[in-house]
Structure formats: C-alpha cells, structure tokens
Write a protein that holds these residues in place. Structure first.
Motif, PDB file in Angstrom:
ATOM      1  N   GLN A 230       0.856  -1.188   0.000  1.00  0.00           N
ATOM      2  CA  GLN A 230       0.000   0.000   0.000  1.00  0.00           C
ATOM      3  C   GLN A 230       0.889   1.233   0.000  1.00  0.00           C
ATOM      4  OE1 GLN A 230      -2.241  -0.626   3.587  1.00  0.00           O
ATOM      5  NE2 GLN A 230      -3.881  -1.738   2.559  1.00  0.00           N
ATOM      6  N   VAL A 231       0.619   2.143  -0.913  1.00  0.00           N
ATOM      7  CA  VAL A 231       1.338   3.415  -0.970  1.00  0.00           C
ATOM      8  C   VAL A 231       0.306   4.516  -0.775  1.00  0.00           C
ATOM      9  CG1 VAL A 231       2.841   4.919  -2.319  1.00  0.00           C
ATOM     10  CG2 VAL A 231       3.021   2.431  -2.582  1.00  0.00           C
ATOM     11  N   ARG A 232       0.455   5.282   0.305  1.00  0.00           N
ATOM     12  CA  ARG A 232      -0.519   6.323   0.634  1.00  0.00           C
ATOM     13  C   ARG A 232       0.156   7.689   0.603  1.00  0.00           C
ATOM     14  NH1 ARG A 232      -0.982   2.487   4.722  1.00  0.00           N
ATOM     15  NH2 ARG A 232      -2.941   1.349   4.911  1.00  0.00           N
ATOM     16  N   LEU A 277      -1.030  11.772  13.142  1.00  0.00           N
ATOM     17  CA  LEU A 277      -2.367  11.530  12.594  1.00  0.00           C
ATOM     18  C   LEU A 277      -2.321  10.480  11.493  1.00  0.00           C
ATOM     19  CD1 LEU A 277      -5.353  12.282  12.466  1.00  0.00           C
ATOM     20  CD2 LEU A 277      -4.748  14.150  10.924  1.00  0.00           C
ATOM     21  N   MET A 278      -1.329  10.585  10.609  1.00  0.00           N
ATOM     22  CA  MET A 278      -1.221   9.602   9.535  1.00  0.00           C
ATOM     23  C   MET A 278      -0.869   8.218  10.089  1.00  0.00           C
ATOM     24  SD  MET A 278       0.937   9.893   6.000  1.00  0.00           S
ATOM     25  CE  MET A 278       0.614   8.774   4.624  1.00  0.00           C
ATOM     26  N   LEU A 279       0.028   8.177  11.072  1.00  0.00           N
ATOM     27  CA  LEU A 279       0.396   6.894  11.670  1.00  0.00           C
ATOM     28  C   LEU A 279      -0.797   6.241  12.367  1.00  0.00           C
ATOM     29  CD1 LEU A 279       3.896   7.825  13.117  1.00  0.00           C
ATOM     30  CD2 LEU A 279       3.443   6.065  11.393  1.00  0.00           C
ATOM     31  N   SER A 280      -1.602   7.034  13.046  1.00  0.00           N
ATOM     32  CA  SER A 280      -2.780   6.476  13.712  1.00  0.00           C
ATOM     33  C   SER A 280      -3.732   5.858  12.688  1.00  0.00           C
ATOM     34  CB  SER A 280      -3.493   7.568  14.511  1.00  0.00           C
ATOM     35  OG  SER A 280      -2.683   8.028  15.565  1.00  0.00           O
ATOM     36  N   HIS A 281      -3.870   6.503  11.538  1.00  0.00           N
ATOM     37  CA  HIS A 281      -4.717   5.931  10.489  1.00  0.00           C
ATOM     38  C   HIS A 281      -4.148   4.609   9.994  1.00  0.00           C
ATOM     39  CE1 HIS A 281      -7.017   5.349   6.858  1.00  0.00           C
ATOM     40  NE2 HIS A 281      -5.899   5.364   6.158  1.00  0.00           N
ATOM     41  N   ILE A 282      -2.822   4.540   9.822  1.00  0.00           N
ATOM     42  CA  ILE A 282      -2.188   3.312   9.348  1.00  0.00           C
ATOM     43  C   ILE A 282      -2.409   2.187  10.357  1.00  0.00           C
ATOM     44  CG2 ILE A 282       0.069   2.246   8.901  1.00  0.00           C
ATOM     45  CD1 ILE A 282       0.901   4.978   7.692  1.00  0.00           C
ATOM     46  N   VAL A 283      -2.250   2.490  11.646  1.00  0.00           N
ATOM     47  CA  VAL A 283      -2.473   1.481  12.693  1.00  0.00           C
ATOM     48  C   VAL A 283      -3.927   1.032  12.689  1.00  0.00           C
ATOM     49  CG1 VAL A 283      -2.519   1.091  15.185  1.00  0.00           C
ATOM     50  CG2 VAL A 283      -0.593   2.298  14.137  1.00  0.00           C
ATOM     51  N   GLU A 340      -7.426   8.861  18.407  1.00  0.00           N
ATOM     52  CA  GLU A 340      -8.351   9.444  17.445  1.00  0.00           C
ATOM     53  C   GLU A 340      -7.849  10.834  17.031  1.00  0.00           C
ATOM     54  OE1 GLU A 340     -10.961   8.033  16.037  1.00  0.00           O
ATOM     55  OE2 GLU A 340     -10.546   6.179  17.149  1.00  0.00           O
ATOM     56  N   PRO A 341      -8.262  11.312  15.855  1.00  0.00           N
ATOM     57  CA  PRO A 341      -7.858  12.660  15.443  1.00  0.00           C
ATOM     58  C   PRO A 341      -8.283  13.694  16.471  1.00  0.00           C
ATOM     59  CG  PRO A 341      -8.898  11.488  13.620  1.00  0.00           C
ATOM     60  CD  PRO A 341      -9.104  10.650  14.851  1.00  0.00           C
ATOM     61  N   VAL A 349     -10.545  10.207   4.548  1.00  0.00           N
ATOM     62  CA  VAL A 349      -9.850   9.012   4.096  1.00  0.00           C
ATOM     63  C   VAL A 349     -10.482   8.535   2.805  1.00  0.00           C
ATOM     64  CG1 VAL A 349      -9.180   6.645   4.634  1.00  0.00           C
ATOM     65  CG2 VAL A 349      -9.261   8.364   6.454  1.00  0.00           C
ATOM     66  N   ARG A 350      -9.679   8.446   1.756  1.00  0.00           N
ATOM     67  CA  ARG A 350     -10.150   7.938   0.470  1.00  0.00           C
ATOM     68  C   ARG A 350      -9.517   6.559   0.271  1.00  0.00           C
ATOM     69  NH1 ARG A 350      -8.233   9.291  -4.695  1.00  0.00           N
ATOM     70  NH2 ARG A 350      -7.182  11.144  -3.898  1.00  0.00           N
ATOM     71  N   PRO A 351     -10.246   5.473   0.552  1.00  0.00           N
ATOM     72  CA  PRO A 351      -9.642   4.141   0.559  1.00  0.00           C
ATOM     73  C   PRO A 351      -9.328   3.581  -0.817  1.00  0.00           C
ATOM     74  CG  PRO A 351     -11.982   3.985   1.011  1.00  0.00           C
ATOM     75  CD  PRO A 351     -11.658   5.449   0.962  1.00  0.00           C
ATOM     76  N   ALA A 352     -10.000   4.060  -1.853  1.00  0.00           N
ATOM     77  CA  ALA A 352      -9.762   3.511  -3.191  1.00  0.00           C
ATOM     78  C   ALA A 352     -10.188   4.551  -4.214  1.00  0.00           C
ATOM     79  CB  ALA A 352     -10.559   2.205  -3.405  1.00  0.00           C
ATOM     80  N   PRO A 353      -9.599   4.529  -5.414  1.00  0.00           N
ATOM     81  CA  PRO A 353     -10.023   5.487  -6.442  1.00  0.00           C
ATOM     82  C   PRO A 353     -11.525   5.455  -6.656  1.00  0.00           C
ATOM     83  CG  PRO A 353      -8.055   4.317  -7.142  1.00  0.00           C
ATOM     84  CD  PRO A 353      -8.526   3.650  -5.878  1.00  0.00           C
ATOM     85  N   GLY A 354     -12.144   6.624  -6.628  1.00  0.00           N
ATOM     86  CA  GLY A 354     -13.565   6.712  -6.876  1.00  0.00           C
ATOM     87  C   GLY A 354     -14.415   6.650  -5.628  1.00  0.00           C
ATOM     88  N   GLY A 355     -13.786   6.396  -4.469  1.00  0.00           N
ATOM     89  CA  GLY A 355     -14.574   6.329  -3.242  1.00  0.00           C
ATOM     90  C   GLY A 355     -13.917   7.122  -2.150  1.00  0.00           C
TER      91      GLY A 355
END
Length: 359
Positions: A230-232, A277-283, A340-341, A349-355
């Motif tokens: 995964q590359v974010r 914040l980014m690390l918390s999302h990854i976890v 939490e943030p 958070v955009r998990p996939a293209p188009g969503g």
C-alpha cells in the motif's frame, strides 16, 4: 530502490543583497539595479522548487522596499536584514522555513562573510557572488524531480510565513491557534499522477523520515500495482490555503503483519500533528484488516524526531539499533489504544479510487 544521496540537493539559496544581488549599496543612496545573471538565477531555481531568502547587512525596511521596487521581492520567502552575524541569520532562516542546514546554500560577494558562515555552519554550502549566474548548472541545484508542485513551492512557503505571523499574534495559546486553522488532512492511495511528487518526497525529506529509502517513479509504480503493498499520500489544507502533498507511507502486507517500510512527513507540518495523525490511520487500518502494525526505523543524524513520532503513535521497539545499518523493528501492542484525530483537524480518508470515507 537505491540508497539516499550522500548530500541532499539545495532547498534554499540565501542571498546577500548589496553587491551580490544588485550592483551597489542601498544605504549609500544608490538605486542599484539587479545583476542580470542573479535575476535569471532567481527565476530558474524558483522554477525547480528551490526557495530564496535574503540575509544582508543594512536597514530591513529600506532593503525590502528596494527588493519590491526592483520586482524581486516576490521571489523571497524570508528575510533577515540587520547588523548581526550572518551565520545566526542563516540559521534563523532555516528554522523559519523548517529545513535542515545541510540543504541551505549561501551566496555573498564578501569572502570574510562567507568564511564566517562556513566556520559557524560548516554544513551550509557557500558561493562567491561572481558565480551567481552559474549556480543553476551545478548538480546541487538540479533536483532529480521538478514537479508542478515544486514550481509552486515558493507560494506554499510564503503562505506559511502568513501562518507564522498569525501564530505569533495568538499570544502563545497554541491550542487555540491550531483550532483556528480549520485543518483538513486527506489520506489517499497514490495514483499514477502522483508518482513524480511521491518520488520527490523520498529524495527531499530527511528529518521526519523513518528509513531514508529512496523510491524512483518505476519503483512506486510497481508497488502501487502490487497487491501486497500500500502506498498512501497525505495532503493538508487550512484556512490560509493548501500545503499540498506533505506525507508518504509505503506498507508491505503479509498474512499477519502490516509492515511500514517507509513513513515520511514534510517538516512544514510537523507542528500540526500530521505525522502522528497519519500513523494512527495506518495502525487503525492494519487492525481493521486483522494485521499487526509493524514498522522499520533506521536512525540517522537528523531523524530522531521521527522516532519520537512513532513512539507517540504507539510503536514500541522489538529490536534495537545494532549499529550495522539494519533497521530497528517496532510494533504497536495489541492492547494499545489507537489515538483518534484531535478536535483541531478533520480527517478525510479515500480508501480507493472513486470512493471516499469521511470521519
């Protein structure tokens, strides 16, 4: 994938003004015209994403007024004009722009001034004024990637200067200042259009960088397409404007682990809590997928802050630095709560293209 360059390219060129940028001394009543080669270098380096700052002797208001009158003021992100040691002023510029001194260059017509800066700040590269027109040809002024965002970097830093002024006016109430910014972070998978900027980040970012790995565009293209990676990218904005792409993570997925191979965040946003914040999302995402959050960390002379950020995000050492270049391994214990943030930032958070998901 290659090892990082031994010495980073220049991020900011600090200019002396009198008899360096222009032909004469403003305080002596002259209205000195800019040296044409110097003016050309300003524009050329700016188009490559290299910043400009002024450190000069004289009266601040008089010098900056002449910068504006010559049409050169718009090219500068910071200025320290006065009568103190130039090395102290150069250090202040680096701190203001939140960049490492090893990415700063200094140009001055006076050899004594260059010697003073070189003695006090040996990591700063110093050049005589008569080389101003030749600097764009030197390798340290030729970044590997010149993206659309790089060409607009000056505007980002000038906006950051406005933010710093607003912070100074907040009377030290940092929590109130952050709340007033209206911060929004968006985290999304990298796409084909992001490759140049993502690769540039791995070359330019040194302090908030977990392993120092450098990925070329082809490396990233392969990882984006790989089901086990995964590359974010993280983008940040606030009421003053857009910070642009500020963060990158590269994660390898195994059946049981989510292994963070590279995590980096622009120093421009370190004080906004963006890295944590980014690390918390990854976890959070790793746990949602049933994987154990793991990260690698390779200590360098400048990335101690990254280790502190990892620890705040819950990563605890499994192995220690052995001194042989092998990465430290850290993981988030299963019973560690995910932060939490904060209320000062909205996370998209955009998990996939188009969503897109919004939290």
């Amino acid at each position: 994938m290659t090892a990082p360059a031994a010495r980073p390219t220049v991020k900011c060129l600090v200019w002396d003004l009198d008899d360096t940028l222009w032909d004469g001394v403003v305080l002596e009543g002259d209205v000195p015209p800019p040296f044409p080669p110097a003016a050309t270098t300003l524009k050329t380096l700016d188009s490559r994403g290299i910043l400009h700052a002024a450190v000069s002797r004289g009266d601040h208001d008089t010098a900056t007024a002449h910068l504006d009158a010559t049409g050169l003021g718009e090219w500068f992100c910071a200025a320290r004009i006065g009568w103190g040691d130039k090395s102290a002023a150069v250090r202040h510029v680096a701190e203001t722009l939140n960049i490492g001194l090893d990415t700063v260059a200094f140009i001055d017509n006076d050899p004594a001034e260059r010697a003073e800066v070189a003695a006090a700040l040996p990591m700063v590269r110093c050049y005589p004024a008569d080389l101003a027109g030749q600097l764009p040809e030197l390798p340290e002024f030729r970044p590997a990637h010149v993206t659309a965002e790089a060409a607009g970097r000056r505007l980002l830093y000038r906006t950051e200067w406005r933010r710093r002024q607003a912070e100074e006016e907040s009377d030290g109430d940092r929590r109130a200042f952050l709340a007033s910014l209206g911060l929004v972070m968006e985290i999304a998978p990298a796409t084909e259009s992001d490759l140049a900027r993502a690769s540039e980040l791995t070359v330019r970012t040194h302090q908030l960088n977990s392993t120092g790995l450098v990925y070329g565009e082809e490396d990233l293209r392969r990882l984006i397409a790989a089901p086990d990676h995964q590359v974010r990218l993280a983008r940040l904005s606030d009421r003053f404007g857009d910070y642009g792409v500020v963060g990158l993570s590269v994660t390898e997925l195994t059946p049981t682990e989510s292994v963070l191979r590279l995590m980096l965040m622009s120093c421009r946003v370190a004080s906004r809590g963006a890295g944590e914040l980014m690390l918390s999302h990854i976890v959070r995402q790793a746990r949602a997928e049933g994987r154990r959050p793991v990260t690698h960390f390779v200590p360098t002379a400048v990335n101690r802050t990254m280790l502190v950020t990892l620890r705040f995000a819950g990563y605890a050492p499994v192995t220690r630095d052995t001194g042989d270049g092998a990465p430290m391994v850290l993981e988030v214990p299963a019973d560690h709560p995910v932060r939490e943030p904060g209320s000062h930032v909205r996370l998209l958070v955009r998990p996939a293209p188009g969503g897109r998901s919004d939290r």
